[in-house]
Design a protein around this motif. Structure first.
Motif, PDB file in Angstrom:
ATOM      1  N   TRP A  76       8.650 140.484  89.176  1.00 49.57           N
ATOM      2  CA  TRP A  76       9.190 141.473  88.107  1.00 49.57           C
ATOM      3  C   TRP A  76       8.831 142.811  87.743  1.00 49.57           C
ATOM      4  CZ3 TRP A  76       6.293 143.889  83.740  1.00 49.57           C
ATOM      5  CH2 TRP A  76       6.668 144.080  82.307  1.00 49.57           C
ATOM      6  N   SER A  79      12.130 144.027  89.741  1.00 50.26           N
ATOM      7  CA  SER A  79      13.320 144.025  89.276  1.00 50.26           C
ATOM      8  C   SER A  79      13.591 144.924  88.135  1.00 50.26           C
ATOM      9  CB  SER A  79      13.335 142.520  88.408  1.00 50.26           C
ATOM     10  OG  SER A  79      12.442 142.449  86.941  1.00 50.26           O
ATOM     11  N   CYS A  82      14.582 147.970  89.885  1.00 49.35           N
ATOM     12  CA  CYS A  82      16.168 147.690  90.267  1.00 49.35           C
ATOM     13  C   CYS A  82      16.843 148.179  88.715  1.00 49.35           C
ATOM     14  CB  CYS A  82      15.881 145.872  89.934  1.00 49.35           C
ATOM     15  SG  CYS A  82      17.895 145.450  91.067  1.00 49.35           S
ATOM     16  N   SER A  88      21.184 145.393  90.991  1.00 51.70           N
ATOM     17  CA  SER A  88      20.844 144.078  90.491  1.00 51.70           C
ATOM     18  C   SER A  88      20.042 143.498  91.296  1.00 51.70           C
ATOM     19  CB  SER A  88      22.420 143.414  90.129  1.00 51.70           C
ATOM     20  OG  SER A  88      22.033 141.977  89.025  1.00 51.70           O
ATOM     21  N   PRO A  89      19.034 142.393  91.457  1.00 49.11           N
ATOM     22  CA  PRO A  89      18.157 141.641  92.289  1.00 49.11           C
ATOM     23  C   PRO A  89      18.818 140.846  93.019  1.00 49.11           C
ATOM     24  CG  PRO A  89      17.100 142.109  89.984  1.00 49.11           C
ATOM     25  CD  PRO A  89      18.765 142.644  90.222  1.00 49.11           C
ATOM     26  N   CYS A 117      15.929 145.637  95.277  1.00 44.78           N
ATOM     27  CA  CYS A 117      16.205 145.029  95.190  1.00 44.78           C
ATOM     28  C   CYS A 117      16.505 143.864  95.081  1.00 44.78           C
ATOM     29  CB  CYS A 117      18.109 145.648  94.445  1.00 44.78           C
ATOM     30  SG  CYS A 117      17.535 146.916  93.062  1.00 44.78           S
ATOM     31  N   THR A 119      15.779 140.241  97.567  1.00 41.79           N
ATOM     32  CA  THR A 119      15.004 139.114  97.443  1.00 41.79           C
ATOM     33  C   THR A 119      14.097 138.877  98.689  1.00 41.79           C
ATOM     34  OG1 THR A 119      16.139 138.127  95.467  1.00 41.79           O
ATOM     35  CG2 THR A 119      14.809 136.630  97.525  1.00 41.79           C
TER      36      THR A 119
END
Length: 552
Positions: A76, A79, A82, A88-89, A117, A119
């Motif tokens: 979190w 994000s 980011c 944007s993640p 950002c 994953t």
């Protein structure tokens, strides 16, 4: 206190009917109630449980609340960062966004956005902090914010106690904790990890006061033979708070992306309990008689806690404690500076400081805060680590419950010195077997985890909470507030340092971090062997008289 000085010189305390009872001026021997009369009444149990749950349960809960959902909260934070960078993640910037940038600047932005950002696969989440220095720093601040706030507020404890007394201080302090809960709980809606940090810092302000006031109050309202047992109630609530926070943080309950802020909201439950119960509880009889000179109020409070009007003998004992303070020039509340000026108090302060420093530098704080990460680092899977953490705190609860039975049987000194010796051995074992595990011997990882479990059991059987009982027992009434302040400083300064530095040092030297803690415990245990006396079953004034005779 000046009025008390004149009243004790006449040896007067009130009866229920308003008459006075005389205390022979030559009688200086401390008397205690027969064991049959020193029973745990429902009134005393109610107050001890209510105070312990309302003040120390949130302490354990606050420190452990980010433990189980650690990976979720870290992602979190990523994000939030980011979005602030315009990304944007899971997405990198498109060619249209970067076509006007220089090649080097574009590469830098691409790398930064990827860092925050992109994953990360679940099996690589434990590498996030090691690979992102800024993220590691943010997370370290999140972890250390509570201890930092506690270190700031603890210096005001003596002022709060002198102005409002233990009961009203706990009520006012409860409101501070509620403010922190609101901020920490709303951080997701505000998309601000800074709000989470500030909320946890305010939790720390609340904890810095509560950690001293609650055990002081519990000790003062408890009879001599039950002081050790009732003194463990705050500890039971602390580890119970940690356990509840860990369980709620499991993915099957509230440890999800959507629900983890609810865990922070639930910290407000003990606050409600305090507001509903504490207004109906009396102030400490010792505080009322020795500090405020409210004799009738002190007698009523003592009669409430003992469940009988036959409290004259115990009132005489408290009065004699006041006489001893007058005789030793401690009739007025002792400031922190005065505590350091008096040679006797300074010596006692040195002993209790060493005990509390060993308590905090044992490694318990980083182990508590980063349990899940520690288990992951020794080779356990994510789910195994979470379940290991739950078991870790369940063992804490069972060990503290056992310590309640052992405190008045084995004594403080044996549990303290023996406990620190065993925990040092466990730390050395964790270091050795974790290192062996990294050589490819998987069985060693589980032996290391067993060492951590034994560490928790032994630590909570004695060293965890005996230091707080000792501070309340070894200082006279007039010096307890200042002593608690200094001991709390000795608690929270290393706490904030360890919580902040542990993830950084752990990234540098790994399992060898625990060798530092083990060495500190060895040195501290040797000092305690020669300086800590047994206080089990002794009236408070007798303990101080024994210390004066020993260190004169």
């Amino acid at each position: 206190m000046a009025d008390f000085t004149s009243s004790v010189s006449h040896g007067l305390l009130p009866h229920d009917n308003g008459h006075s009872m005389g205390v022979p001026s030559g009688d200086r021997k401390i008397k205690t109630l027969p064991a049959s009369k020193e029973r745990l009444t429902w009134q005393l149990l109610f107050v001890v449980v209510a105070v312990s749950f309302g003040t120390w349960f949130p302490i354990g809960y606050s420190y452990a609340v980010t433990n189980a959902p650690q990976a979720i909260i870290i992602n979190w934070v990523r994000s939030v960062k980011c979005f602030r960078l315009g990304g944007s993640p899971t997405l990198l910037p498109s060619s249209n966004e970067t076509e006007d940038l220089s090649e080097k600047h574009q590469a830098d932005q691409d790398f930064t956005r990827k860092l925050w950002c992109e994953t990360v696969p679940e099996n690589e989440e434990h590498l996030l902090l090691a690979e992102n220095t800024e993220l590691n720093t943010i997370w370290a601040i999140v972890g250390a914010a509570i201890a930092g706030g506690a270190f700031v507020s603890l210096w005001s404890t003596n002022w709060w106690l002198g102005r409002f007394g233990s009961k009203n201080t706990m009520l006012i302090n409860n409101g501070i904790g509620i403010v922190g809960t609101l901020l920490a709980s709303l951080c997701v809606e505000a998309a601000s990890y800074e709000m989470l940090i500030i909320g946890r810092f305010i939790w720390g302000l609340n904890i810095g006061i509560a950690v001293s006031v609650a055990p002081l109050y519990v000790t003062e309202i408890s009879p001599t033979s039950l002081r050790g047992a009732t003194g463990t109630f705050p500890g039971i609530c602390l580890v119970s708070g940690s356990f509840v926070a860990i369980v709620l943080g499991l993915p099957q309950l509230l440890g999800t992306v959507e629900l983890w802020p609810v865990i922070a909201w639930l910290r407000g439950v003990p606050a409600i309990i305090i507001f509903l119960t504490l207004p109906f509880c009396p102030e400490s009889p010792r505080y009322l008689l020795l500090i405020k000179n409210r004799k009738i109020a002190a007698r009523r409070a003592l009669a409430f806690f003992r469940g009988t009007q036959n409290v004259d003998d115990e009132l005489r004992t408290i009065q004699q404690e006041g006489e001893a303070m007058v005789a030793n020039g401690l009739s007025k509340p002792v400031s922190i500076f005065g505590l350091l000026q008096d040679s006797f108090l300074r010596r006692v302060m040195a002993i209790t400081t060493v005990v509390i420093l060993c308590n905090q530098l044992s490694g318990i704080s980083p182990i508590t805060v980063y349990t899940t990460a520690i288990f992951a680092n020794i080779g356990l899977g994510k789910l195994e680590s979470l379940y290991g953490t739950v078991g870790f705190f369940l063992l804490q609860i069972l060990a503290v419950l056992a310590s309640m039975l052992l405190m008045e049987r084995a004594g403080r000194r044996l549990l303290l010195i023996g406990g620190f010796s065993c925990t040092a051995l466990c730390l050395f074992g964790m270091t050795l077997f974790t290192a062996i595990g990294k050589m490819g011997y998987l069985w060693s990882n589980y032996v290391s985890m067993v060492c951590a479990m034994i560490f928790i059991v032994v630590f909570n059987l004695g060293p965890a909470f005996i230091p707080w009982v000792l501070v309340s027992e070894m200082f006279p009434q007039s010096a307890r507030g200042s002593a608690m302040t200094l001991v709390s400083a000795g608690c929270h300064l290393p706490n904030v340092s360890m919580t902040f530095l542990f993830p950084i040092v752990d990234a540098l030297i790994g399992e060898y971090t625990f060798l530092i803690f083990g060495g500190i415990l060895v040195a501290g245990t040797v000092y305690m062997y020669f300086n800590v006396i047994e206080t089990k079953g002794k009236p408070l004034d007798s303990i101080q008289a024994e210390l004066r005779q020993r260190f004169s």
